[in-house]
Write an enzyme that holds these catalytic residues in place. Structure first.
Site, PDB file in Angstrom:
ATOM      1  N   HIS A  54      34.579  48.793  41.701  1.00  0.00           N
ATOM      2  CA  HIS A  54      35.182  47.597  42.310  1.00  0.00           C
ATOM      3  C   HIS A  54      36.385  47.942  43.188  1.00  0.00           C
ATOM      4  O   HIS A  54      36.858  47.091  43.933  1.00  0.00           O
ATOM      5  CB  HIS A  54      35.613  46.639  41.209  1.00  0.00           C
ATOM      6  CG  HIS A  54      35.116  45.228  41.361  1.00  0.00           C
ATOM      7  ND1 HIS A  54      34.218  44.814  42.322  1.00  0.00           N
ATOM      8  CD2 HIS A  54      35.421  44.113  40.651  1.00  0.00           C
ATOM      9  CE1 HIS A  54      33.985  43.521  42.191  1.00  0.00           C
ATOM     10  NE2 HIS A  54      34.698  43.070  41.187  1.00  0.00           N
TER      11      HIS A  54
ATOM     12  N   ASN B 135      39.085  38.477  41.690  1.00  0.00           N
ATOM     13  CA  ASN B 135      38.569  37.111  41.787  1.00  0.00           C
ATOM     14  C   ASN B 135      39.551  36.113  42.388  1.00  0.00           C
ATOM     15  O   ASN B 135      39.165  34.989  42.691  1.00  0.00           O
ATOM     16  CB  ASN B 135      38.097  36.623  40.423  1.00  0.00           C
ATOM     17  CG  ASN B 135      36.919  37.420  39.909  1.00  0.00           C
ATOM     18  OD1 ASN B 135      36.355  38.262  40.606  1.00  0.00           O
ATOM     19  ND2 ASN B 135      36.549  37.174  38.671  1.00  0.00           N
TER      20      ASN B 135
ATOM     21  N   ASP C 151      33.440  46.364  47.919  1.00  0.00           N
ATOM     22  CA  ASP C 151      32.212  46.920  47.356  1.00  0.00           C
ATOM     23  C   ASP C 151      31.057  45.933  47.483  1.00  0.00           C
ATOM     24  O   ASP C 151      31.261  44.725  47.463  1.00  0.00           O
ATOM     25  CB  ASP C 151      32.430  47.259  45.878  1.00  0.00           C
ATOM     26  CG  ASP C 151      32.814  46.042  45.054  1.00  0.00           C
ATOM     27  OD1 ASP C 151      31.969  45.572  44.268  1.00  0.00           O
ATOM     28  OD2 ASP C 151      33.952  45.553  45.197  1.00  0.00           O
TER      29      ASP C 151
ATOM     30  N   ASN D  48      32.734  37.761  44.043  1.00  0.00           N
ATOM     31  CA  ASN D  48      33.791  36.805  43.708  1.00  0.00           C
ATOM     32  C   ASN D  48      35.056  36.956  44.549  1.00  0.00           C
ATOM     33  O   ASN D  48      35.725  35.964  44.842  1.00  0.00           O
ATOM     34  CB  ASN D  48      34.139  36.892  42.221  1.00  0.00           C
ATOM     35  CG  ASN D  48      33.026  36.363  41.341  1.00  0.00           C
ATOM     36  OD1 ASN D  48      32.239  35.515  41.762  1.00  0.00           O
ATOM     37  ND2 ASN D  48      32.945  36.885  40.135  1.00  0.00           N
TER      38      ASN D  48
END
Length: 189
Positions: free
Chosen positions: A19, A66, A91, A112
């Site tokens: 991530h 997020n 990513d 997200n």
């Protein structure tokens, strides 16, 4: 002024995870442009510099993935930057490791962080560089993106981070079309 945002999660436990390829790419870009991340602003760690006479802000949001839109919106509003002068690096599980894809906009694709940015900016036309991390075979999506790369995968992803940093520099100097034309056709090594 141009703003480049690398997405990731703050904290040493996330540094080498899938991530965080956006943060990794921004670190490399900052090194290539001689920009230091020296301050905190806009809910982010930021570095400021000039490229070709134009001011550049590099941002690593510290809001966690997020909630990235909060940081991006704060900087866009503060500097009154047009969305065409904003680039997001992150990513993408829909791309295999070793691939990058550059787009002038689009949907969140289930990401997200991008969903948060689109929501906060009320628009999908934000340039992006997506770095392939592939899909999990057994793990849940959340576990997968928060895992470090195995060595054989890292050997594919490391060059794609280099290419993404180069593409971001082309975007800065020449725009989205030249970056897309040069880097979207490159296949993994």
């Amino acid at each position: 002024m141009k703003i480049i945002v690398g997405l990731g999660n703050p904290g040493s436990q996330y540094e080498a995870t899938r991530h965080n390829v956006g943060f990794m790419t921004l670190d490399l870009l900052a090194e290539n442009l001689n920009i230091d991340f020296r301050k905190q602003a806009h809910f982010s760690t930021v570095g400021e510099g000039r490229v070709g006479g134009e001011k550049v802000l590099l941002m690593k949001p510290m809001t966690f993935m997020n909630l990235s839109g909060r940081a991006v919106r704060d900087a866009v509003d503060f500097y009154k930057v047009d969305l065409t002068d904003l680039l997001i690096i992150y990513d993408d599980m829909d791309l295999p490791p070793g691939r990058i894809r550059i787009r002038p906009g689009g949907s969140d694709g289930g990401h997200n962080g991008i969903n948060s940015i689109i929501s906060h900016l009320s628009g999908r036309q934000v340039a992006r560089i997506k770095i392939g991390i592939g899909r999990p075979e057994r793990e849940t999506t959340v576990k997968y993106v928060l895992m470090p790369f195995p060595d054989q995968e890292w050997d594919l992803v490391k060059p794609s981070i280099d290419k993404a940093a180069q593409a971001a520099e082309v975007w800065l100097k020449e725009g989205i079309e030249p970056a897309m034309n040069r880097y979207n056709s490159i296949s993994p090594q």
